[in-house]
Motif scaffolding. Structure first.
Motif, mmCIF file in Angstrom:
data_model
loop_
_atom_site.group_PDB
_atom_site.id
_atom_site.type_symbol
_atom_site.label_atom_id
_atom_site.label_comp_id
_atom_site.label_asym_id
_atom_site.label_seq_id
_atom_site.Cartn_x
_atom_site.Cartn_y
_atom_site.Cartn_z
ATOM 1 N N PHE A 12 0.767 -1.174 0.158
ATOM 2 C CA PHE A 12 -0.328 0.067 -0.407
ATOM 3 C C PHE A 12 0.768 0.476 0.158
ATOM 4 C CE2 PHE A 12 -3.002 2.739 2.266
ATOM 5 C CZ PHE A 12 -3.608 3.081 1.468
ATOM 6 N N ARG A 13 1.040 2.028 -0.564
ATOM 7 C CA ARG A 13 1.367 3.463 -0.946
ATOM 8 C C ARG A 13 1.005 4.280 -1.076
ATOM 9 N NH1 ARG A 13 6.923 2.643 -3.627
ATOM 10 N NH2 ARG A 13 7.342 0.647 -4.038
ATOM 11 N N PRO A 14 0.058 5.274 -0.214
ATOM 12 C CA PRO A 14 -1.240 5.704 -0.246
ATOM 13 C C PRO A 14 -0.888 6.920 -0.675
ATOM 14 C CG PRO A 14 -0.911 5.661 1.880
ATOM 15 C CD PRO A 14 0.312 4.741 1.666
ATOM 16 N N LEU A 15 -0.018 7.534 -0.921
ATOM 17 C CA LEU A 15 0.520 9.001 -1.703
ATOM 18 C C LEU A 15 1.171 9.146 -3.128
ATOM 19 C CD1 LEU A 15 2.993 10.194 1.753
ATOM 20 C CD2 LEU A 15 0.225 10.604 1.273
ATOM 21 N N VAL A 16 1.047 8.074 -3.475
ATOM 22 C CA VAL A 16 1.781 8.045 -4.881
ATOM 23 C C VAL A 16 0.031 9.313 -5.930
ATOM 24 C CG1 VAL A 16 2.056 6.620 -6.359
ATOM 25 C CG2 VAL A 16 2.920 6.073 -4.263
ATOM 26 N N GLU A 17 -0.382 8.678 -5.172
ATOM 27 C CA GLU A 17 -1.874 9.972 -6.329
ATOM 28 C C GLU A 17 -1.923 10.732 -6.229
ATOM 29 O OE1 GLU A 17 -5.232 6.648 -6.364
ATOM 30 O OE2 GLU A 17 -3.779 4.731 -7.543
ATOM 31 N N LEU A 18 -1.664 11.217 -5.095
ATOM 32 C CA LEU A 18 -2.105 12.392 -4.747
ATOM 33 C C LEU A 18 0.067 13.739 -4.831
ATOM 34 C CD1 LEU A 18 -2.151 11.678 -1.147
ATOM 35 C CD2 LEU A 18 -3.909 12.179 -2.842
ATOM 36 N N SER A 19 -1.171 14.925 -5.555
ATOM 37 C CA SER A 19 -0.360 15.964 -5.732
ATOM 38 C C SER A 19 1.212 15.840 -4.621
ATOM 39 C CB SER A 19 -1.027 16.586 -6.881
ATOM 40 O OG SER A 19 -1.952 17.766 -5.263
ATOM 41 N N PRO A 20 1.863 17.353 -4.734
ATOM 42 C CA PRO A 20 2.596 17.274 -4.344
ATOM 43 C C PRO A 20 2.211 18.575 -2.870
ATOM 44 C CG PRO A 20 3.445 17.292 -6.173
ATOM 45 C CD PRO A 20 2.357 17.364 -6.659
ATOM 46 N N GLU A 21 0.755 19.011 -3.438
ATOM 47 C CA GLU A 21 0.293 19.760 -2.121
ATOM 48 C C GLU A 21 -0.086 19.279 -1.342
ATOM 49 O OE1 GLU A 21 -1.260 22.622 -0.568
ATOM 50 O OE2 GLU A 21 0.233 23.054 -1.233
ATOM 51 N N GLU A 22 -1.040 17.778 -2.120
ATOM 52 C CA GLU A 22 -2.399 17.232 -1.409
ATOM 53 C C GLU A 22 -1.257 16.359 -0.351
ATOM 54 O OE1 GLU A 22 -6.493 16.350 -4.560
ATOM 55 O OE2 GLU A 22 -3.850 15.213 -4.612
ATOM 56 N N ARG A 23 -0.311 16.256 -0.729
ATOM 57 C CA ARG A 23 0.858 15.090 0.472
ATOM 58 C C ARG A 23 1.018 15.840 1.690
ATOM 59 N NH1 ARG A 23 4.587 13.410 -3.581
ATOM 60 N NH2 ARG A 23 2.967 12.765 -4.629
ATOM 61 N N ARG A 24 1.146 17.218 1.011
ATOM 62 C CA ARG A 24 2.231 17.555 2.331
ATOM 63 C C ARG A 24 0.981 18.656 2.969
ATOM 64 N NH1 ARG A 24 5.071 20.422 -1.894
ATOM 65 N NH2 ARG A 24 3.192 22.229 -2.709
ATOM 66 N N GLN A 25 -0.315 18.235 2.532
ATOM 67 C CA GLN A 25 -1.642 18.597 3.545
ATOM 68 C C GLN A 25 -2.016 17.033 4.959
ATOM 69 O OE1 GLN A 25 -4.811 19.962 1.530
ATOM 70 N NE2 GLN A 25 -3.756 21.457 0.383
ATOM 71 N N LEU A 62 1.486 -6.809 8.407
ATOM 72 C CA LEU A 62 2.173 -6.361 8.298
ATOM 73 C C LEU A 62 3.774 -6.579 8.271
ATOM 74 C CD1 LEU A 62 3.084 -2.663 6.807
ATOM 75 C CD2 LEU A 62 3.147 -2.398 9.522
ATOM 76 N N GLU A 63 4.609 -6.454 7.322
ATOM 77 C CA GLU A 63 5.453 -6.964 7.345
ATOM 78 C C GLU A 63 6.967 -5.788 7.510
ATOM 79 O OE1 GLU A 63 6.428 -10.385 4.765
ATOM 80 O OE2 GLU A 63 4.512 -11.476 6.090
ATOM 81 N N GLU A 64 6.425 -4.897 6.659
ATOM 82 C CA GLU A 64 7.804 -4.136 5.914
ATOM 83 C C GLU A 64 6.658 -2.613 6.379
ATOM 84 O OE1 GLU A 64 11.407 -3.329 3.281
ATOM 85 O OE2 GLU A 64 9.718 -4.718 2.601
ATOM 86 N N PHE A 65 8.185 -1.366 7.077
ATOM 87 C CA PHE A 65 7.528 -0.189 6.693
ATOM 88 C C PHE A 65 8.275 0.569 6.657
ATOM 89 C CE2 PHE A 65 6.721 2.707 9.942
ATOM 90 C CZ PHE A 65 5.748 3.683 9.736
ATOM 91 N N THR A 66 7.955 2.033 5.215
ATOM 92 C CA THR A 66 9.314 2.238 5.060
ATOM 93 C C THR A 66 8.432 3.810 4.839
ATOM 94 O OG1 THR A 66 9.254 0.591 3.029
ATOM 95 C CG2 THR A 66 10.259 2.966 2.633
ATOM 96 N N PRO A 67 8.668 4.142 5.848
ATOM 97 C CA PRO A 67 8.573 5.458 6.143
ATOM 98 C C PRO A 67 9.681 6.818 5.382
ATOM 99 C CG PRO A 67 9.886 5.103 8.366
ATOM 100 C CD PRO A 67 9.469 3.665 7.486
ATOM 101 N N TYR A 68 10.449 6.103 4.740
ATOM 102 C CA TYR A 68 12.304 7.076 4.328
ATOM 103 C C TYR A 68 11.926 8.619 4.048
ATOM 104 C CZ TYR A 68 16.375 7.559 2.169
ATOM 105 O OH TYR A 68 17.608 7.889 1.585
ATOM 106 N N THR A 69 12.841 9.103 4.098
ATOM 107 C CA THR A 69 12.659 10.013 4.049
ATOM 108 C C THR A 69 11.070 11.095 4.647
ATOM 109 O OG1 THR A 69 11.595 9.958 1.986
ATOM 110 C CG2 THR A 69 13.680 10.913 2.092
ATOM 111 N N SER A 70 10.582 10.340 5.937
ATOM 112 C CA SER A 70 9.364 11.669 6.264
ATOM 113 C C SER A 70 10.186 12.066 7.427
ATOM 114 C CB SER A 70 8.336 10.351 6.818
ATOM 115 O OG SER A 70 7.883 9.812 5.462
#
Length: 81
Positions: A12-25, A62-70
């Motif tokens: 699951f990659r919830p932020l992929v489909e969001l624009s940069p502005e939406e992602r920031r919110q 859930l086996e892998e959690f990737t918050p890299y660069t968050s």
């Protein structure tokens, strides 16, 4: 999120489909993250999240959690262990 829960996806990659502005919110994930029981890999690469809800503990596969660069994420709930 409802679509990912319904189709039983394993990644699951919830932020992929969001624009940069939406992602920031997006600063937290909704409690409905608990419905993603089939997800094995949660990818939050480059998010603006400041917190992860404790409901993440209900993601039983859930086996892998990737918050890299968050970079704003400074705390993880106990339930993620």
């Amino acid at each position: 999120m409802d679509e990912a829960a319904a189709d039983g996806r394993e990644e699951f990659r919830p932020l992929v489909e969001l624009s940069p502005e939406e992602r920031r919110q997006v600063i937290t994930l909704p409690p409905s993250i608990a419905t993603l029981t089939a997800v094995k890999h949660l990818v939050l690469y480059g998010s603006n999240l400041v917190r992860i809800p404790p409901e993440i503990g209900a993601m039983t596969s859930l086996e892998e959690f990737t918050p890299y660069t968050s970079y704003r994420l400074h705390w993880l709930p106990y339930e993620i262990t």
